[in-house]
Design a protein around this motif. Structure first.
Motif, PDB file in Angstrom:
ATOM      1  N   LYS A   1       0.900  -1.221   0.339  1.00 19.35           N
ATOM      2  CA  LYS A   1       0.043  -0.102  -0.115  1.00 19.35           C
ATOM      3  C   LYS A   1       0.832   0.983   0.283  1.00 19.35           C
ATOM      4  O   LYS A   1       0.453   2.596  -0.624  1.00 19.35           O
ATOM      5  N   GLN A   2       2.082   1.204   0.630  1.00 24.63           N
ATOM      6  CA  GLN A   2       2.913   2.460   0.045  1.00 24.63           C
ATOM      7  C   GLN A   2       3.725   2.662  -1.481  1.00 24.63           C
ATOM      8  O   GLN A   2       3.594   3.896  -1.317  1.00 24.63           O
ATOM      9  N   VAL A   3       3.429   1.516  -1.930  1.00 26.89           N
ATOM     10  CA  VAL A   3       4.384   1.456  -2.961  1.00 26.89           C
ATOM     11  C   VAL A   3       3.940   1.256  -4.604  1.00 26.89           C
ATOM     12  O   VAL A   3       3.597   1.446  -5.222  1.00 26.89           O
TER      13      VAL A   3
ATOM     14  N   ALA B   1       0.300   2.311  -6.101  1.00 25.08           N
ATOM     15  CA  ALA B   1      -0.274   2.808  -6.766  1.00 25.08           C
ATOM     16  C   ALA B   1      -0.203   2.866  -8.469  1.00 25.08           C
ATOM     17  O   ALA B   1       0.005   3.483  -9.280  1.00 25.08           O
TER      18      ALA B   1
ATOM     19  N   LEU C   1      -6.589   1.767  -4.870  1.00 21.96           N
ATOM     20  CA  LEU C   1      -7.064   2.843  -4.023  1.00 21.96           C
ATOM     21  C   LEU C   1      -8.385   3.274  -4.852  1.00 21.96           C
ATOM     22  O   LEU C   1      -8.617   3.062  -5.606  1.00 21.96           O
TER      23      LEU C   1
ATOM     24  N   ALA D   1      -3.661   7.469  -8.604  1.00 26.35           N
ATOM     25  CA  ALA D   1      -2.566   6.780  -8.654  1.00 26.35           C
ATOM     26  C   ALA D   1      -1.612   7.146  -8.245  1.00 26.35           C
ATOM     27  O   ALA D   1      -0.804   7.442  -7.014  1.00 26.35           O
TER      28      ALA D   1
ATOM     29  N   GLY E   1      -1.464  10.688  -6.608  1.00 26.20           N
ATOM     30  CA  GLY E   1      -1.874  10.943  -4.622  1.00 26.20           C
ATOM     31  C   GLY E   1      -1.086   9.201  -4.134  1.00 26.20           C
ATOM     32  O   GLY E   1      -0.637   9.394  -2.785  1.00 26.20           O
ATOM     33  N   SER E   2      -0.082   8.596  -4.678  1.00 28.68           N
ATOM     34  CA  SER E   2       0.922   8.137  -3.945  1.00 28.68           C
ATOM     35  C   SER E   2       2.025   7.353  -5.103  1.00 28.68           C
ATOM     36  O   SER E   2       2.508   6.724  -6.076  1.00 28.68           O
TER      37      SER E   2
ATOM     38  N   PRO F   1       5.027   6.827  -6.923  1.00 25.83           N
ATOM     39  CA  PRO F   1       6.446   5.708  -6.969  1.00 25.83           C
ATOM     40  C   PRO F   1       7.851   5.764  -7.568  1.00 25.83           C
ATOM     41  O   PRO F   1       8.517   5.795  -7.381  1.00 25.83           O
TER      42      PRO F   1
ATOM     43  N   LYS G   1       8.262  11.479  -5.527  1.00 31.06           N
ATOM     44  CA  LYS G   1       8.197  11.427  -4.210  1.00 31.06           C
ATOM     45  C   LYS G   1       9.171  11.795  -3.285  1.00 31.06           C
ATOM     46  O   LYS G   1       8.123  12.011  -2.120  1.00 31.06           O
TER      47      LYS G   1
ATOM     48  N   SER H   1       6.107  14.156  -0.685  1.00 31.62           N
ATOM     49  CA  SER H   1       6.555  12.880   0.308  1.00 31.62           C
ATOM     50  C   SER H   1       5.980  13.805   1.358  1.00 31.62           C
ATOM     51  O   SER H   1       5.103  13.120   2.423  1.00 31.62           O
TER      52      SER H   1
ATOM     53  N   PRO I   1       1.497  16.314   0.430  1.00 29.42           N
ATOM     54  CA  PRO I   1       0.691  15.802  -0.959  1.00 29.42           C
ATOM     55  C   PRO I   1      -0.245  16.002  -1.098  1.00 29.42           C
ATOM     56  O   PRO I   1      -0.524  17.590  -0.285  1.00 29.42           O
TER      57      PRO I   1
END
Length: 285
Positions: A31-33, A36, A127, A196, A199-200, A202, A207, A211, A214
């Protein structure tokens, strides 16, 4: 007998805690990496749906690919090369995960894939979709345009998109060339893919930039709406030629400098000769 049973119970507890930790770490890393660009059982995103990937490729291959996809592609691996071409030659960033961390991710994917023990509860992993782009208004597109080129600041202070990216759109000033041109981003990535990525992020540079800054859901929606509009009108955009503009600005700057230095020179020059030298020569006669 009681001692043996006690040891068996302790062993089961230790094993259970170990499995729970592994699954928790796999979920956290995914979910962290991974989320996305990938889903589990929810269809393609920027990259392929990873549902049951453990059944399609050996574990050793997955570990190598996750750690450095380009190394596997450059080795001539036909499966990796086909994936690279299918997904618009989008480069998957390298990861410094350990083998055990990648195995934990694989376990999490397997658990939540169709037929896995967690699939019934989660229905797959992706997501949140957020507000659909079909609800975007002209005001949303305009907001996205302003956010993209920095005429409106992002809420958390992140850099404007055109610091690194460019789009060919007549209503936007030319952007940077440090990263990929986003004119056709909507065609390549789609609504879900762009949301995606925003929002996150990669990619390492992106990043790092966002970070601690956001984007909000509203900003992601507006930027996605703007990129969809750019993509929709890309064929109607006339090519831009900045030669005349640069020449005009350069000429204007040169004229300003001439006026300034000319004024300074005129103010300091009182006569056609150096007055001190002239007076000394007169006294010597």
């Amino acid at each position: 007998m009681k001692v043996k049973r006690l040891w068996m119970m302790m062993g089961c507890l230790i094993l259970g805690y170990g499995l729970a930790f592994g699954q928790s770490e796999g979920e956290k890393l995914f979910k962290q990496v991974c989320v996305a660009c990938h889903t589990i059982g929810q269809g393609k995103l920027i990259g392929p749906d990873l549902a049951n990937v453990h059944k399609r490729r050996p574990e050793e291959w997955i570990i190598r690919f996750v750690r450095s996809s380009q190394s596997v592609i450059k080795s001539g691996d036909p499966y990796a090369t086909a994936l690279f071409e299918e997904y618009n030659r989008m480069v998957m960033p390298d990861n410094n995960f350990t083998d055990d961390q990648i195995r934990a991710i694989i376990s999490y994917i397997a658990e939540n894939s169709p037929g896995g023990p967690g699939e019934a509860a989660t229905g797959g992993v992706a997501l949140p979709a957020g507000k659909p782009l079909s609800e975007a208004t002209p005001e949303d597109v305009e907001q996205g345009r302003n956010l993209f080129q920095g005429t409106r600041r992002l809420s958390h202070g992140g850099p404007a998109c055109n610091s690194c990216h460019n789009v060919h759109y007549s209503h936007v000033m030319a952007g940077g060339a440090l990263a990929k041109d986003l004119t056709d981003a909507y065609s390549r990535l789609g609504e879900a893919g762009i949301k995606a990525l925003l929002g996150s992020p990669p990619f390492p540079a992106m990043k790092q930039a966002y970070s601690d800054h956001p984007l909000t859901d509203e900003e992601i929606f507006a930027l996605t709406a703007f990129l969809a509009r750019v993509d929709e009108h890309k064929t109607a955009q006339p090519p831009k030629n900045y030669a005349f503009t640069l020449f005009a600005y350069g000429l204007g700057g040169a004229l300003v400098l001439l006026v300034v230095f000319g004024g300074l020179w005129t103010r300091n020059k009182q006569s056609s000769v150096n007055e001190k030298i002239y007076q000394r020569q007169i006294r010597s006669l």
